[in-house]
Design a protein around this motif. Structure first.
Motif, PDB file in Angstrom:
ATOM      1  N   MET A   1       0.665  -1.270   0.022  1.00 53.02           N
ATOM      2  CA  MET A   1      -0.008  -0.009  -0.101  1.00 53.02           C
ATOM      3  C   MET A   1       0.790   1.262  -0.056  1.00 53.02           C
ATOM      4  O   MET A   1       1.967   1.456   0.733  1.00 53.02           O
ATOM      5  N   THR A   2       0.601   2.323  -0.760  1.00 52.86           N
ATOM      6  CA  THR A   2       1.139   3.508  -0.679  1.00 52.86           C
ATOM      7  C   THR A   2       0.411   4.729  -0.101  1.00 52.86           C
ATOM      8  O   THR A   2      -0.901   4.473  -0.123  1.00 52.86           O
ATOM      9  N   THR A   3       0.985   5.451   0.618  1.00 51.39           N
ATOM     10  CA  THR A   3       0.365   6.453   1.419  1.00 51.39           C
ATOM     11  C   THR A   3       0.665   7.757   0.888  1.00 51.39           C
ATOM     12  O   THR A   3       2.103   7.737   0.739  1.00 51.39           O
ATOM     13  N   ALA A   4      -0.026   8.745   0.700  1.00 49.81           N
ATOM     14  CA  ALA A   4       0.460  10.110   0.414  1.00 49.81           C
ATOM     15  C   ALA A   4      -0.429  11.196   1.327  1.00 49.81           C
ATOM     16  O   ALA A   4      -1.534  10.647   1.767  1.00 49.81           O
ATOM     17  N   ILE A   5      -0.050  12.171   1.333  1.00 49.99           N
ATOM     18  CA  ILE A   5      -0.855  13.228   1.904  1.00 49.99           C
ATOM     19  C   ILE A   5      -0.954  14.224   0.758  1.00 49.99           C
ATOM     20  O   ILE A   5      -0.215  14.585   0.060  1.00 49.99           O
ATOM     21  N   GLY A   6      -2.323  14.635   0.531  1.00 51.24           N
ATOM     22  CA  GLY A   6      -2.646  15.687  -0.630  1.00 51.24           C
ATOM     23  C   GLY A   6      -2.961  17.363   0.213  1.00 51.24           C
ATOM     24  O   GLY A   6      -3.905  16.956   1.160  1.00 51.24           O
ATOM     25  N   VAL A   7      -2.707  18.377  -0.207  1.00 45.40           N
ATOM     26  CA  VAL A   7      -2.955  19.547   0.170  1.00 45.40           C
ATOM     27  C   VAL A   7      -3.260  20.250  -0.899  1.00 45.40           C
ATOM     28  O   VAL A   7      -2.701  20.652  -1.836  1.00 45.40           O
ATOM     29  N   VAL A   8      -4.332  21.209  -0.687  1.00 42.86           N
ATOM     30  CA  VAL A   8      -4.707  21.984  -1.753  1.00 42.86           C
ATOM     31  C   VAL A   8      -5.078  23.485  -1.142  1.00 42.86           C
ATOM     32  O   VAL A   8      -5.809  23.507  -0.252  1.00 42.86           O
ATOM     33  N   MET A   9      -4.183  24.539  -1.406  1.00 41.83           N
ATOM     34  CA  MET A   9      -4.499  25.854  -0.951  1.00 41.83           C
ATOM     35  C   MET A   9      -5.155  26.863  -2.092  1.00 41.83           C
ATOM     36  O   MET A   9      -4.434  26.880  -3.161  1.00 41.83           O
ATOM     37  N   THR A  10      -6.261  27.050  -1.987  1.00 40.19           N
ATOM     38  CA  THR A  10      -6.892  28.080  -2.935  1.00 40.19           C
ATOM     39  C   THR A  10      -7.533  29.136  -1.873  1.00 40.19           C
ATOM     40  O   THR A  10      -6.793  30.117  -1.418  1.00 40.19           O
ATOM     41  N   GLU A  11      -8.929  29.188  -1.838  1.00 36.46           N
ATOM     42  CA  GLU A  11      -9.320  30.078  -0.948  1.00 36.46           C
ATOM     43  C   GLU A  11      -9.182  29.623   0.541  1.00 36.46           C
ATOM     44  O   GLU A  11      -8.985  30.778   1.481  1.00 36.46           O
ATOM     45  N   CYS A  12      -9.128  28.585   0.727  1.00 39.24           N
ATOM     46  CA  CYS A  12      -8.651  28.044   2.058  1.00 39.24           C
ATOM     47  C   CYS A  12      -7.618  26.629   1.886  1.00 39.24           C
ATOM     48  O   CYS A  12      -7.470  26.407   0.688  1.00 39.24           O
ATOM     49  N   ILE A  13      -7.052  26.231   2.832  1.00 35.37           N
ATOM     50  CA  ILE A  13      -6.261  25.186   2.717  1.00 35.37           C
ATOM     51  C   ILE A  13      -6.987  23.830   3.196  1.00 35.37           C
ATOM     52  O   ILE A  13      -7.855  23.752   4.046  1.00 35.37           O
ATOM     53  N   ALA A  67       1.572   8.473  17.864  1.00 40.43           N
ATOM     54  CA  ALA A  67       2.573   7.817  17.086  1.00 40.43           C
ATOM     55  C   ALA A  67       2.290   8.591  15.556  1.00 40.43           C
ATOM     56  O   ALA A  67       1.414   8.875  15.057  1.00 40.43           O
ATOM     57  N   LYS A  68       3.463   8.919  15.195  1.00 40.28           N
ATOM     58  CA  LYS A  68       3.508   9.292  13.635  1.00 40.28           C
ATOM     59  C   LYS A  68       3.550   8.156  12.699  1.00 40.28           C
ATOM     60  O   LYS A  68       4.514   7.230  12.598  1.00 40.28           O
ATOM     61  N   ALA A  69       2.544   8.441  11.643  1.00 42.74           N
ATOM     62  CA  ALA A  69       2.521   7.423  10.557  1.00 42.74           C
ATOM     63  C   ALA A  69       3.618   7.759   9.690  1.00 42.74           C
ATOM     64  O   ALA A  69       4.208   8.987   9.885  1.00 42.74           O
ATOM     65  N   SER A  70       3.758   7.022   8.426  1.00 43.59           N
ATOM     66  CA  SER A  70       4.674   7.561   7.477  1.00 43.59           C
ATOM     67  C   SER A  70       3.863   7.926   6.203  1.00 43.59           C
ATOM     68  O   SER A  70       2.672   7.604   6.146  1.00 43.59           O
ATOM     69  N   ALA A  71       4.553   8.553   5.317  1.00 43.28           N
ATOM     70  CA  ALA A  71       3.812   8.782   3.995  1.00 43.28           C
ATOM     71  C   ALA A  71       5.096   8.752   2.855  1.00 43.28           C
ATOM     72  O   ALA A  71       5.945   9.033   3.084  1.00 43.28           O
ATOM     73  N   ASP A  72       4.491   8.300   1.792  1.00 44.49           N
ATOM     74  CA  ASP A  72       5.462   8.185   0.573  1.00 44.49           C
ATOM     75  C   ASP A  72       5.828   9.396  -0.003  1.00 44.49           C
ATOM     76  O   ASP A  72       6.862   9.551  -0.541  1.00 44.49           O
ATOM     77  N   ALA A  73       4.753  10.558   0.005  1.00 53.45           N
ATOM     78  CA  ALA A  73       4.996  11.504  -0.604  1.00 53.45           C
ATOM     79  C   ALA A  73       3.983  12.482  -0.018  1.00 53.45           C
ATOM     80  O   ALA A  73       2.835  12.157   0.319  1.00 53.45           O
ATOM     81  N   ILE A  74       4.202  13.921  -0.418  1.00 50.05           N
ATOM     82  CA  ILE A  74       3.278  15.039   0.277  1.00 50.05           C
ATOM     83  C   ILE A  74       3.131  15.741  -0.997  1.00 50.05           C
ATOM     84  O   ILE A  74       4.300  16.282  -1.572  1.00 50.05           O
ATOM     85  N   GLY A  75       2.095  16.028  -1.446  1.00 54.51           N
ATOM     86  CA  GLY A  75       1.894  16.946  -2.535  1.00 54.51           C
ATOM     87  C   GLY A  75       0.965  18.229  -2.124  1.00 54.51           C
ATOM     88  O   GLY A  75       0.069  18.101  -1.854  1.00 54.51           O
ATOM     89  N   VAL A  76       1.347  19.252  -2.658  1.00 56.45           N
ATOM     90  CA  VAL A  76       0.984  20.740  -2.161  1.00 56.45           C
ATOM     91  C   VAL A  76       0.485  21.363  -3.621  1.00 56.45           C
ATOM     92  O   VAL A  76       1.477  21.554  -4.322  1.00 56.45           O
ATOM     93  N   SER A  77      -0.650  21.577  -3.664  1.00 55.16           N
ATOM     94  CA  SER A  77      -1.300  22.492  -4.950  1.00 55.16           C
ATOM     95  C   SER A  77      -1.700  23.898  -4.541  1.00 55.16           C
ATOM     96  O   SER A  77      -2.302  24.141  -3.756  1.00 55.16           O
ATOM     97  N   VAL A  78      -0.993  24.922  -5.397  1.00 59.03           N
ATOM     98  CA  VAL A  78      -1.261  26.376  -5.153  1.00 59.03           C
ATOM     99  C   VAL A  78      -1.590  26.831  -6.467  1.00 59.03           C
ATOM    100  O   VAL A  78      -1.265  26.356  -7.598  1.00 59.03           O
ATOM    101  N   PRO A  79      -2.631  27.938  -6.516  1.00 60.35           N
ATOM    102  CA  PRO A  79      -2.787  28.617  -7.814  1.00 60.35           C
ATOM    103  C   PRO A  79      -1.527  29.511  -8.130  1.00 60.35           C
ATOM    104  O   PRO A  79      -0.977  29.995  -7.596  1.00 60.35           O
ATOM    105  N   GLY A  80      -1.330  29.405  -9.705  1.00 61.27           N
ATOM    106  CA  GLY A  80      -0.134  30.091 -10.036  1.00 61.27           C
ATOM    107  C   GLY A  80       0.740  29.416 -10.698  1.00 61.27           C
ATOM    108  O   GLY A  80       0.734  28.046 -10.914  1.00 61.27           O
ATOM    109  N   ILE A  81       2.141  29.920 -11.088  1.00 60.25           N
ATOM    110  CA  ILE A  81       3.147  29.009 -11.913  1.00 60.25           C
ATOM    111  C   ILE A  81       3.915  28.587 -10.679  1.00 60.25           C
ATOM    112  O   ILE A  81       4.513  29.235 -10.098  1.00 60.25           O
TER     113      ILE A  81
END
Ligand SMILES: [Zn+2]
Length: 308
Positions: A1-13, A67-81
């Motif tokens: 199993m792969t785990t990831a954290i996704g985060v999107v920041m637009t008007e709120c996070i 306890a801290k779990a682990s994540a294979d990757a963390i992705g953050v998305s924001v508006p812009g270049i």
């Protein structure tokens, strides 16, 4: 199993945990109060990074809170270049311009005892990735228009480039100068919410679309221009990258009439190999972009490991 954290920041996070590309558990929102939507625009960049790190920290704790779990990757998305982890431009969150988002967030996380690779990307690209992932289309070209305060263009799979589709030039009329970036003749200068308010100083955009339905000539003509502009930009991308599926979403996607868009598009795309395009409206939601942020991060990390 792969785990990831996704985060999107637009008007709120909004942040969530993904297991094998699917959201598990609750989504976290910052600010928690939906009325405080303007809060992010006035927050210093360091506080924004800390707010994101705090959400990730909470998502990585077990039910006992310790306890801290682990994540294979963390992705953050924001508006812009966003390129190579750096926010090069962000008209709607100007304070993050120039921020080394991926590196700064990784550092803030390390301070909390969390070590995981961090990937930063564009929010519209995350929606395209999320659509591709949730519909089993990761092997196909997926393009998304986001219709909100600004106009975003997202594509999956990731391709080197800028892809600021919202700023594509759709008119040579020198009077068309309402785009937030200051450029003349841009798509966002016609379709963006802020641009519409500047054009119709006496009417809110909702009233413009409502009056058009009632037959008001000035509003009807504008609504037609709005659709023709989107058709023009979409036709340009069809002529560059080919037909295929285009999705439309965002908080103002309710203004869009697909039959009207299609009728204009059909006048613009006349070469028969290019006419097999399809158009689909997606109701706006947070989950699609969040899944896309996580999937994009996982893919990016996987490719880095392959090329290492
Ligand atoms: Zn522009």
């Amino acid at each position: 199993m792969t785990t990831a954290i996704g985060v999107v920041m637009t008007e709120c996070i909004v942040a969530g945990r993904l297991e094998d590309g699917k959201i598990t558990g609750k989504l976290l929102r910052y600010p928690a109060d939906p009325e405080a939507q303007e809060a992010l625009a006035s927050m210093p960049p360091g506080e924004l990074v800390e707010a994101i790190a705090g959400q990730i920290d909470e998502l990585m704790r077990g039910p006992d809170g310790a306890a801290k779990a682990s994540a294979d990757a963390i992705g953050v998305s924001v508006p812009g270049i966003v390129r190579a982890g750096v926010v090069e431009e962000s008209p709607n969150l100007p304070q993050i311009k120039g921020m080394r988002l991926a590196a700064d967030l990784a550092q803030a996380l390390q301070g909390r005892g969390i070590t995981a690779p961090v990937y930063a990307g564009n929010d519209a690209d995350a929606i395209a990735a999320g659509v591709a992932a949730t519909r089993g289309r990761l092997d196909k070209l997926t393009r998304v228009w986001t219709i909100g305060n600004g106009i975003g263009y997202g594509r999956w799979p990731f391709a080197e480039g800028v892809w600021e589709g919202g700023h594509i030039t759709v008119t040579l009329d020198p009077k068309e100068k309402y785009c937030g970036c200051g450029g003349a003749g841009h798509l966002e200068g016609i379709m963006g919410y802020r641009a519409m308010r500047m054009r119709f100083l006496d009417l809110e955009p909702e009233e413009v679309f409502a009056n058009a339905k009632k037959g008001d000539t000035r509003c009807r003509e504008f609504v037609d221009l709005w659709h023709r502009a989107l058709a023009g930009a979409t036709a340009s991308f069809i002529h560059l990258a080919g037909p295929g599926r285009f999705y439309f979403t965002g908080k103002n996607v309710g203004f869009l009439e697909l039959p009207l868009l299609r009728s204009h598009l059909e006048t613009m795309v006349r070469m028969s190999p290019l006419q097999s395009f399809s158009l689909e409206i997606l109701p706006p939601d947070d989950e699609t972009a969040l899944v896309g942020a996580g999937v994009t991060a996982q893919r990016a990390m996987g490719e880095m490991q392959v090329t290492r």
